[in-house]
Design a protein around this motif. Structure first.
Motif, short mmCIF file in Angstrom:
data_model
loop_
_atom_site.label_atom_id
_atom_site.label_comp_id
_atom_site.label_asym_id
_atom_site.label_seq_id
_atom_site.Cartn_x
_atom_site.Cartn_y
_atom_site.Cartn_z
N HIS A 126 0.83 -1.21 0.00
CA HIS A 126 0.00 0.00 0.00
C HIS A 126 0.87 1.27 0.00
O HIS A 126 0.49 2.29 -0.58
CB HIS A 126 -0.91 -0.01 1.23
CG HIS A 126 -1.75 1.23 1.37
ND1 HIS A 126 -2.84 1.48 0.56
CD2 HIS A 126 -1.64 2.30 2.20
CE1 HIS A 126 -3.38 2.64 0.90
NE2 HIS A 126 -2.66 3.16 1.90
N TYR A 127 2.02 1.20 0.64
CA TYR A 127 2.90 2.37 0.73
C TYR A 127 4.09 2.27 -0.24
O TYR A 127 5.03 3.06 -0.15
CB TYR A 127 3.43 2.51 2.16
CG TYR A 127 2.36 2.91 3.15
CD1 TYR A 127 1.93 4.22 3.24
CD2 TYR A 127 1.76 1.95 3.95
CE1 TYR A 127 0.93 4.59 4.14
CE2 TYR A 127 0.76 2.30 4.86
CZ TYR A 127 0.35 3.62 4.95
OH TYR A 127 -0.63 3.98 5.83
N GLY A 128 4.01 1.29 -1.16
CA GLY A 128 5.06 1.18 -2.16
C GLY A 128 6.37 0.68 -1.62
O GLY A 128 7.44 1.05 -2.13
N ILE A 129 6.32 -0.19 -0.60
CA ILE A 129 7.54 -0.71 0.02
C ILE A 129 7.65 -2.20 -0.25
O ILE A 129 6.65 -2.93 -0.23
CB ILE A 129 7.52 -0.45 1.55
CG1 ILE A 129 7.56 1.07 1.82
CG2 ILE A 129 8.68 -1.13 2.25
CD1 ILE A 129 7.46 1.43 3.29
N ASP A 130 8.87 -2.68 -0.50
CA ASP A 130 9.12 -4.09 -0.73
C ASP A 130 9.14 -4.82 0.61
O ASP A 130 10.02 -4.61 1.45
CB ASP A 130 10.47 -4.26 -1.43
CG ASP A 130 10.81 -5.74 -1.68
OD1 ASP A 130 9.93 -6.59 -1.49
OD2 ASP A 130 11.97 -6.00 -2.06
N ALA A 131 8.16 -5.72 0.80
CA ALA A 131 8.04 -6.42 2.08
C ALA A 131 9.18 -7.36 2.35
O ALA A 131 9.52 -7.66 3.51
CB ALA A 131 6.71 -7.18 2.13
N MET A 132 9.82 -7.87 1.30
CA MET A 132 10.87 -8.88 1.49
C MET A 132 12.07 -8.34 2.28
O MET A 132 12.79 -9.12 2.91
CB MET A 132 11.33 -9.43 0.15
CG MET A 132 10.34 -10.38 -0.50
SD MET A 132 9.90 -11.80 0.54
CE MET A 132 11.47 -12.65 0.67
N GLN A 133 12.27 -7.02 2.26
CA GLN A 133 13.39 -6.48 3.02
C GLN A 133 13.17 -6.66 4.53
O GLN A 133 14.11 -6.57 5.31
CB GLN A 133 13.59 -4.99 2.70
CG GLN A 133 12.43 -4.09 3.08
CD GLN A 133 12.68 -2.63 2.73
OE1 GLN A 133 13.62 -2.03 3.23
NE2 GLN A 133 11.86 -2.10 1.84
N PHE A 134 11.92 -6.94 4.93
CA PHE A 134 11.63 -7.20 6.33
C PHE A 134 11.40 -8.69 6.60
O PHE A 134 11.77 -9.20 7.65
CB PHE A 134 10.38 -6.42 6.76
CG PHE A 134 10.44 -4.96 6.42
CD1 PHE A 134 11.20 -4.09 7.17
CD2 PHE A 134 9.76 -4.45 5.32
CE1 PHE A 134 11.29 -2.74 6.86
CE2 PHE A 134 9.83 -3.10 4.99
CZ PHE A 134 10.60 -2.25 5.76
N LEU A 135 10.81 -9.38 5.63
CA LEU A 135 10.43 -10.77 5.84
C LEU A 135 11.60 -11.73 5.88
O LEU A 135 11.47 -12.86 6.36
CB LEU A 135 9.44 -11.20 4.74
CG LEU A 135 8.07 -10.51 4.80
CD1 LEU A 135 7.24 -10.89 3.58
CD2 LEU A 135 7.35 -10.88 6.08
N HIS A 136 12.77 -11.31 5.39
CA HIS A 136 13.93 -12.21 5.45
C HIS A 136 14.28 -12.55 6.89
O HIS A 136 14.92 -13.56 7.18
CB HIS A 136 15.13 -11.59 4.74
CG HIS A 136 15.69 -10.39 5.44
ND1 HIS A 136 16.51 -10.48 6.53
CD2 HIS A 136 15.52 -9.07 5.19
CE1 HIS A 136 16.84 -9.27 6.95
NE2 HIS A 136 16.26 -8.39 6.14
N ALA A 137 13.83 -11.72 7.84
CA ALA A 137 14.12 -11.98 9.25
C ALA A 137 13.41 -13.23 9.76
O ALA A 137 13.79 -13.77 10.81
CB ALA A 137 13.72 -10.77 10.09
N LEU A 138 12.42 -13.72 9.02
CA LEU A 138 11.70 -14.93 9.45
C LEU A 138 12.60 -16.17 9.41
O LEU A 138 12.34 -17.14 10.12
CB LEU A 138 10.47 -15.16 8.58
CG LEU A 138 9.32 -14.14 8.73
CD1 LEU A 138 8.22 -14.41 7.70
CD2 LEU A 138 8.75 -14.19 10.14
N SER A 139 13.62 -16.14 8.59
CA SER A 139 14.50 -17.31 8.46
C SER A 139 15.83 -17.13 9.18
O SER A 139 16.72 -17.98 9.07
CB SER A 139 14.75 -17.63 6.98
OG SER A 139 15.35 -16.52 6.33
#
Length: 669
Positions: A126-139
């Motif tokens: 919604h804000y034009g941000i790439d979520a993967m830059q945060f989701l990599h922390a899941l692994s």
């Protein structure tokens, strides 16, 4: 961001049943590594981190076009402390992992990860941000906390990224809304006039102010802009004494705390902050133009030079302002004439320090740099039989004038003053004696600047009264330092970086593009985010205004009211006055009018400091009454009580001086 999701979520993927752990009733038949083997067959990692033993579930979710791997500790995945795990028998280990690790738990975590990824990606997109830059922390395997805390950390990182993005967007919008290069164009009337600048520059006692005031008095219409209320008052009276065609000149006085408006007035004497930029005049005189370089008040002189609506503008001040004046004239595209004046009477450094009180003489000005020290020196000098006038910053203009008048007419032998004497008082001083070359600057004590030393020393040897002026230090060290400072070249006022203070219009413009209503944050945006393309003009916020804004933002006030209250001329360092200011602000927030305190019935019970503070309080109330008359309705009474307090202060000073002289029983020949 929610961390829990429905375990029946359709994103949850099935998995094969885990192997049967078998019965654990016969401990002797259980292999020592049975728990580890059970987890290995289940595809679950047993890990040790931060002194704890835990299980981690790994997998990958395919959600919303994203393929996201994870490696997380489930809610009950921390099995035991490492020491306890080591001492735990194989039967207990196997029983524990059998209770915690099973297909339902793995499926539930898988579903929770999928739902979390879906929600976070939706918000980021919604804000034009790439979520993967945060989701990599899941692994990442560097954390021993359960998955819900990992989700929370990732959510906070996204929030901070959104805040940074919003901050960058608001900063850009602020830059687009205000361009300081266009500051002069904001003064519409001044920019339409064919203005001409005349800089009359010279040291103290060079006659520069006299030359400019003569031109002002001879003009059909004009305005005098003073750095102090005292100077505005003095030149109001000076202009009012001028006769034209047998009639006195019609002059109004306008300061922040006082208005003396004359119907049909052709001239106005005003403090520089009160410049009326919408009324055209023939001549404007801006005094002490070197104040352009003052960090706290320089913005008022920038505004005056850019906005004075006069066809001829006199810029009066010290020679070090020349480069700054030339730069402003070029920027404003105004023709500039520079008149350089020399001191009319010579100024001489005494051969030696004064050293002793008995070496003081009539006509001396003794300079200290605090109210306490001024009163101390007054007491010491009075006790040797000399009469004294006192001048310091906490005194109102009326008291300073009354004290100066006694020295001027010979009723006082010596004037003891702070550097308040350096600006705005014309006295028949023959010698200036500095008691110290150190002054407190509000933060720490520091040596006097060469500019201030020359301005103070220059008060000696008034033209037409004394043929020569003299300067001395009271002690040998001060005498040496003062001599050195008088020989030092004063650095010029910089020809760029002219201060610009925020106006309410500026803040409203920033608020319109950012949605911000906090005065503190708007002031910060003005200071740090507006467009300053070449640094010629520089946004400037005073420390007092910044500190007040933080407190005012805690009250339900409009931006306009907060801005007004942030500028009230009252000391925040004097508890009694600061508390009064806070009471006024709270009352205004409640929509209630503020009243003046009840009159004191017995003046003799009040000390000098208390009466001085009262005078400041009444003046501040009067200032507010001109801006918020509905909520500060006793403005006229405040002015009357300020004048009465000034008269009382003058009487108290005179009484103290007389009492000291009677007790001393001495007289200096």
């Amino acid at each position: 961001m929610p961390n829990e999701i429905d375990s029946e979520d359709p994103l949850a993927k099935g998995s094969d049943p885990l192997p049967d752990a078998g019965s654990v009733s016969d401990a002797a038949s259980i292999h020592p590594l049975a728990a580890e083997q059970y987890l290995q067959e289940a595809g679950v990692e047993l890990a040790k981190l931060e002194g704890r033993v835990m299980v981690r579930y790994a997998g990958t979710v395919d959600v919303d076009g994203l393929r996201v791997p994870y490696d997380l500790v489930p809610a009950d995945g921390i099995l035991a402390k490492a020491s306890k795990w080591r001492n735990m028998g194989p039967d207990k280990r196997l029983l524990l992992v059998n209770e915690r690790v099973h297909s339902a738990a793995i499926q539930k975590l898988h579903a929770q990860v999928g739902q979390f990824v879906l929600r976070l990606n939706s918000e980021a997109r919604h804000y034009g941000i790439d979520a993967m830059q945060f989701l990599h922390a899941l692994s990442a395997k560097d954390s021993a906390v359960p998955f819900d805390q990992v989700f929370a950390r990732i959510g906070h990182r996204l929030e901070h990224a959104l805040e940074r993005q919003q901050e960058a967007r608001h900063a850009e919008r602020t830059r687009e809304s205000i361009n300081l290069a266009e500051y002069p164009e904001s003064f519409e009337l001044a920019r339409r006039l064919p203005r001409r600048l005349i800089a009359v520059l010279g040291p103290t006692n060079s006659g520069k102010t006299h030359e400019a005031m003569e031109a002002l008095a001879n003009a059909k219409t004009g305005v005098y802009l003073a750095p102090l209320r005292l100077l505005a008052l003095e030149n109001y009276e000076r202009l009012a004494a001028v006769e034209r065609d047998g009639e006195p000149l019609k002059v109004s006085l306008v300061t922040g705390e006082e208005r003396r408006l004359v119907e049909g007035a052709t001239h106005v004497s005003s403090t520089v902050e009160m410049l009326d930029t919408n009324t055209r005049v023939d001549v404007a005189v801006i005094d002490e133009i070197q104040m352009l370089g003052d960090r706290d008040r320089g913005a008022a002189w920038t505004a005056a030079v850019c906005g004075a609506p006069a066809t001829v503008v006199y810029l009066v001040g010290a020679p070090e302002a020349r480069k700054a004046v030339e730069a402003l004239a070029r920027r404003l595209d105004c023709p500039l004439e520079i008149r350089l004046l020399k001191r009319k009477a010579p100024l001489t450094m005494e051969a030696s320090a004064v050293r002793k009180l008995r070496n003081l003489r009539r006509g001396d000005a003794v300079i200290a740099f605090s109210r306490r020290d001024v009163l101390m020196w007054r007491d010491m000098i009075t006790e040797i039989g000399l009469s004294v006038s006192t001048v310091y910053g906490n005194l109102s203009p009326e008291v300073r004038r009354a004290q100066a008048a006694r020295f001027r007419d010979g009723s006082a032998d010596i004037v003891v003053a702070t550097d308040a004497i350096a600006m705005g008082l014309n006295l028949p001083i023959q010698r200036v004696v500095l008691t110290t070359a150190i002054k407190y600057n509000g933060i720490e004590e520091e040596e006097l600047s060469a500019a201030l030393t020359k301005q103070i020393a220059g008060r000696a040897g008034r033209f037409g009264v004394h043929e020569e002026g003299f300067v001395a230090g009271y002690d040998e060290h001060t005498h040496f330092v003062v001599r050195s400072l008088l020989q030092e070249k004063v650095p010029p006022v910089p020809p760029l970086g002219f201060s610009v203070a925020p106006t309410l219009e500026h803040l409203n413009r920033i608020a319109a593009v950012t949605g911000e209503q906090s005065l503190s944050k708007l002031l910060q945006r003005f200071e740090h985010n507006i467009d300053v393309p070449d640094g010629f003009f520089t946004p400037r916020i005073t420390e007092d205004q910044s500190e007040r804004a933080l407190w005012l933002d805690t009250l339900p006030l409009s931006l306009a009211d907060k801005f007004t209250l942030s500028l009230v001329p009252i000391s925040s360092r004097i508890a009694h006055l600061h508390e009064a200011w806070q009471r006024w602000a709270r009352a205004l927030a409640r929509g209630q009018a503020s009243s003046l305190p009840a009159l004191e019935q017995s003046d003799h019970r009040r000390n000098l400091q208390e009466v001085e503070d009262d005078c400041k309080l009444f003046s501040a109330y009067a200032w507010l009454s001109f801006r918020c008359p509905e909520y500060f309705p006793q403005g006229e009474e405040a002015q009357q009580r300020a004048r009465a307090a000034s008269e009382l202060i003058d009487r108290m000073l005179q009484s103290q001086n007389a009492g000291l002289r009677r007790r001393s029983g001495k007289r200096v020949a």
